[in-house]
Motif scaffolding. Structure first.
Motif, PDB file in Angstrom:
ATOM      1  N   LEU A  78      18.337  -9.026   0.543  1.00  0.00           N
ATOM      2  CA  LEU A  78      19.227  -9.809  -0.327  1.00  0.00           C
ATOM      3  C   LEU A  78      19.196  -9.283  -1.751  1.00  0.00           C
ATOM      4  CD1 LEU A  78      21.016 -12.300  -0.959  1.00  0.00           C
ATOM      5  CD2 LEU A  78      18.881 -13.601  -1.258  1.00  0.00           C
ATOM      6  N   PHE A  79      18.006  -9.106  -2.290  1.00  0.00           N
ATOM      7  CA  PHE A  79      17.908  -8.679  -3.683  1.00  0.00           C
ATOM      8  C   PHE A  79      18.315  -7.219  -3.862  1.00  0.00           C
ATOM      9  CE2 PHE A  79      15.626 -12.620  -3.851  1.00  0.00           C
ATOM     10  CZ  PHE A  79      15.954 -13.112  -5.109  1.00  0.00           C
ATOM     11  N   ALA A  80      18.064  -6.396  -2.855  1.00  0.00           N
ATOM     12  CA  ALA A  80      18.534  -5.004  -2.910  1.00  0.00           C
ATOM     13  C   ALA A  80      20.053  -4.969  -2.934  1.00  0.00           C
ATOM     14  CB  ALA A  80      17.995  -4.223  -1.713  1.00  0.00           C
ATOM     15  N   SER A  81      20.684  -5.827  -2.153  1.00  0.00           N
ATOM     16  CA  SER A  81      22.141  -5.895  -2.122  1.00  0.00           C
ATOM     17  C   SER A  81      22.704  -6.356  -3.462  1.00  0.00           C
ATOM     18  CB  SER A  81      22.595  -6.839  -1.010  1.00  0.00           C
ATOM     19  OG  SER A  81      24.001  -6.936  -0.976  1.00  0.00           O
ATOM     20  N   ILE A  82      22.055  -7.350  -4.065  1.00  0.00           N
ATOM     21  CA  ILE A  82      22.516  -7.846  -5.369  1.00  0.00           C
ATOM     22  C   ILE A  82      22.400  -6.755  -6.432  1.00  0.00           C
ATOM     23  CG2 ILE A  82      21.981  -9.469  -7.238  1.00  0.00           C
ATOM     24  CD1 ILE A  82      21.145 -11.459  -5.011  1.00  0.00           C
ATOM     25  N   GLY A  87      23.936  -4.777 -10.191  1.00  0.00           N
ATOM     26  CA  GLY A  87      23.032  -4.138 -11.141  1.00  0.00           C
ATOM     27  C   GLY A  87      22.236  -5.102 -11.985  1.00  0.00           C
ATOM     28  N   ARG A  88      22.366  -6.406 -11.706  1.00  0.00           N
ATOM     29  CA  ARG A  88      21.679  -7.391 -12.532  1.00  0.00           C
ATOM     30  C   ARG A  88      21.624  -8.727 -11.814  1.00  0.00           C
ATOM     31  NH1 ARG A  88      23.519  -7.522 -17.576  1.00  0.00           N
ATOM     32  NH2 ARG A  88      22.774  -9.648 -17.946  1.00  0.00           N
ATOM     33  N   LEU A  89      20.782  -9.612 -12.311  1.00  0.00           N
ATOM     34  CA  LEU A  89      20.755 -11.009 -11.892  1.00  0.00           C
ATOM     35  C   LEU A  89      20.328 -11.816 -13.106  1.00  0.00           C
ATOM     36  CD1 LEU A  89      21.023 -13.069  -9.535  1.00  0.00           C
ATOM     37  CD2 LEU A  89      18.546 -12.834  -9.202  1.00  0.00           C
ATOM     38  N   ASP A  90      21.101 -12.845 -13.421  1.00  0.00           N
ATOM     39  CA  ASP A  90      20.828 -13.641 -14.613  1.00  0.00           C
ATOM     40  C   ASP A  90      20.251 -15.012 -14.301  1.00  0.00           C
ATOM     41  OD1 ASP A  90      22.157 -11.794 -16.654  1.00  0.00           O
ATOM     42  OD2 ASP A  90      23.788 -12.129 -15.223  1.00  0.00           O
ATOM     43  N   VAL A  91      20.620 -15.553 -13.159  1.00  0.00           N
ATOM     44  CA  VAL A  91      20.165 -16.894 -12.776  1.00  0.00           C
ATOM     45  C   VAL A  91      19.773 -16.881 -11.297  1.00  0.00           C
ATOM     46  CG1 VAL A  91      20.779 -19.334 -12.556  1.00  0.00           C
ATOM     47  CG2 VAL A  91      21.714 -17.983 -14.455  1.00  0.00           C
ATOM     48  N   LEU A  92      18.596 -17.404 -11.006  1.00  0.00           N
ATOM     49  CA  LEU A  92      18.154 -17.588  -9.624  1.00  0.00           C
ATOM     50  C   LEU A  92      17.804 -19.047  -9.424  1.00  0.00           C
ATOM     51  CD1 LEU A  92      17.024 -16.881  -6.793  1.00  0.00           C
ATOM     52  CD2 LEU A  92      14.892 -16.189  -7.927  1.00  0.00           C
ATOM     53  N   VAL A  93      18.452 -19.685  -8.465  1.00  0.00           N
ATOM     54  CA  VAL A  93      18.105 -21.058  -8.105  1.00  0.00           C
ATOM     55  C   VAL A  93      17.482 -21.033  -6.711  1.00  0.00           C
ATOM     56  CG1 VAL A  93      18.907 -23.418  -7.773  1.00  0.00           C
ATOM     57  CG2 VAL A  93      20.023 -21.952  -9.483  1.00  0.00           C
ATOM     58  N   MET A 135      15.656  -9.367 -13.269  1.00  0.00           N
ATOM     59  CA  MET A 135      16.034  -9.933 -14.561  1.00  0.00           C
ATOM     60  C   MET A 135      15.396  -9.172 -15.716  1.00  0.00           C
ATOM     61  SD  MET A 135      15.764 -14.016 -13.760  1.00  0.00           S
ATOM     62  CE  MET A 135      16.847 -14.796 -12.559  1.00  0.00           C
ATOM     63  N   ALA A 136      14.135  -8.806 -15.554  1.00  0.00           N
ATOM     64  CA  ALA A 136      13.412  -8.113 -16.619  1.00  0.00           C
ATOM     65  C   ALA A 136      14.064  -6.777 -16.971  1.00  0.00           C
ATOM     66  CB  ALA A 136      11.956  -7.908 -16.217  1.00  0.00           C
ATOM     67  N   LYS A 137      14.678  -6.137 -15.988  1.00  0.00           N
ATOM     68  CA  LYS A 137      15.351  -4.856 -16.240  1.00  0.00           C
ATOM     69  C   LYS A 137      16.537  -5.008 -17.183  1.00  0.00           C
ATOM     70  CE  LYS A 137      14.300  -2.689 -11.747  1.00  0.00           C
ATOM     71  NZ  LYS A 137      14.903  -2.131 -10.507  1.00  0.00           N
ATOM     72  N   ASN A 138      17.077  -6.220 -17.269  1.00  0.00           N
ATOM     73  CA  ASN A 138      18.279  -6.449 -18.060  1.00  0.00           C
ATOM     74  C   ASN A 138      18.058  -7.441 -19.197  1.00  0.00           C
ATOM     75  OD1 ASN A 138      20.574  -4.956 -16.517  1.00  0.00           O
ATOM     76  ND2 ASN A 138      19.416  -5.998 -14.913  1.00  0.00           N
TER      77      ASN A 138
END
Length: 256
Positions: A78-82, A87-93, A135-138
């Motif tokens: 899942l996270f590899a696909s995102i 190229g980023r993720l800002d919010v994870l619920v 998230m830390a990458k961005n």
């Protein structure tokens, strides 16, 4: 002074697990309504696609990605696909959860114990690990764990579920403390009794409600939409200095 909408999530990528119905669906719809591109995730793709269609019909942006967070390989995929897609993720619920056993704690069987721990603790933990790294990458982001009031006061006949939700609260504190330097905020939502299919064994049981309602000052169960506002706050810039906290949305239940 410029009028800034602190709740504007335009341009943000948000992942909501367990989002095909109930509280997760309400959260996904709300984040999309405030501008986020929402990745709607759950075990069954069909349910996710129905929520995505509703979001798009309302003018929002969303996509569906199936994932069973009780399976480590599916979390990683899942996270590899995102990352590949956005190229980023800002919010994870972290909302997906399970509660397969309702009964005396001393009668909990190993299968129910393991399934509950695998989804509610291990799943949340490694989703948070993957999310926090991305998230830390961005420059940072926001992780919101959906725990429960049962993590503070164990629910009747819900021993192992309550234990896992207590672990989620502790997990929230641990991640918040270590991830703050990376710009990643980590908070938790503690819902009270909510009218969902997940909680139907409780909220649709007159005997259970009769025992519960005297302890809820607002004298009713919540609707799923009533959980979404707290998550919107925690996901947004309005909560830019908020980390390691738990917001109780419980009609006053934890007041005792």
């Amino acid at each position: 002074m410029t009028n800034v909408n602190l709740f504007d999530l335009s341009g943000k990528i948000a992942l909501v697990t367990g989002a095909s119905r109930g509280i997760g669906e309400a959260i996904a719809r709300t984040l999309a309504a405030y501008g986020a591109h929402v990745i709607v995730s759950s075990r069954k793709l069909e349910g996710c696609e129905a929520v995505v269609a509703a979001i798009r019909d309302a003018g929002g942006s969303a996509e569906a990605l199936a994932c069973h967070i009780g399976e480590m390989a599916q979390i990683d995929a899942l996270f590899a696909s995102i990352e590949k897609r956005h190229g980023r993720l800002d919010v994870l619920v972290n909302n997906a959860a399970t509660n397969p056993y309702f009964g005396a704690i001393v009668d909990t069987d190993l299968s129910s114990f393991q399934k509950t721990v695998d989804v509610n603790i291990r799943g949340y933990f490694f989703s948070s690990v993957n999310g926090a790294k991305l998230m830390a990458k961005n420059g940072g982001g926001s992780i919101i764990n959906v725990a429960s009031v049962n993590g503070i006061i164990p629910g009747d006949m819900q021993g192992i579920y309550s234990i896992t939700k207590a672990a989620v609260i502790s997990m929230t504190h641990a991640f918040a403390k270590e991830c703050a330097s990376s710009g990643v905020r980590v908070n938790a939502l503690l819902p009270g009794a909510t009218d969902t299919k997940f909680a139907s064994a409780l909220v649709q049981n007159p005997a259970v409600l009769q025992r519960l309602m005297p302890h809820v000052p607002m004298q009713r169960v919540a609707q799923p939409d009533e959980m979404a506002g707290a998550v919107l706050y925690l996901a947004s810039n309005a909560a830019s200095y908020t980390t390691g906290t738990c917001i109780n949305v419980d009609g006053g239940y934890l007041l005792g």
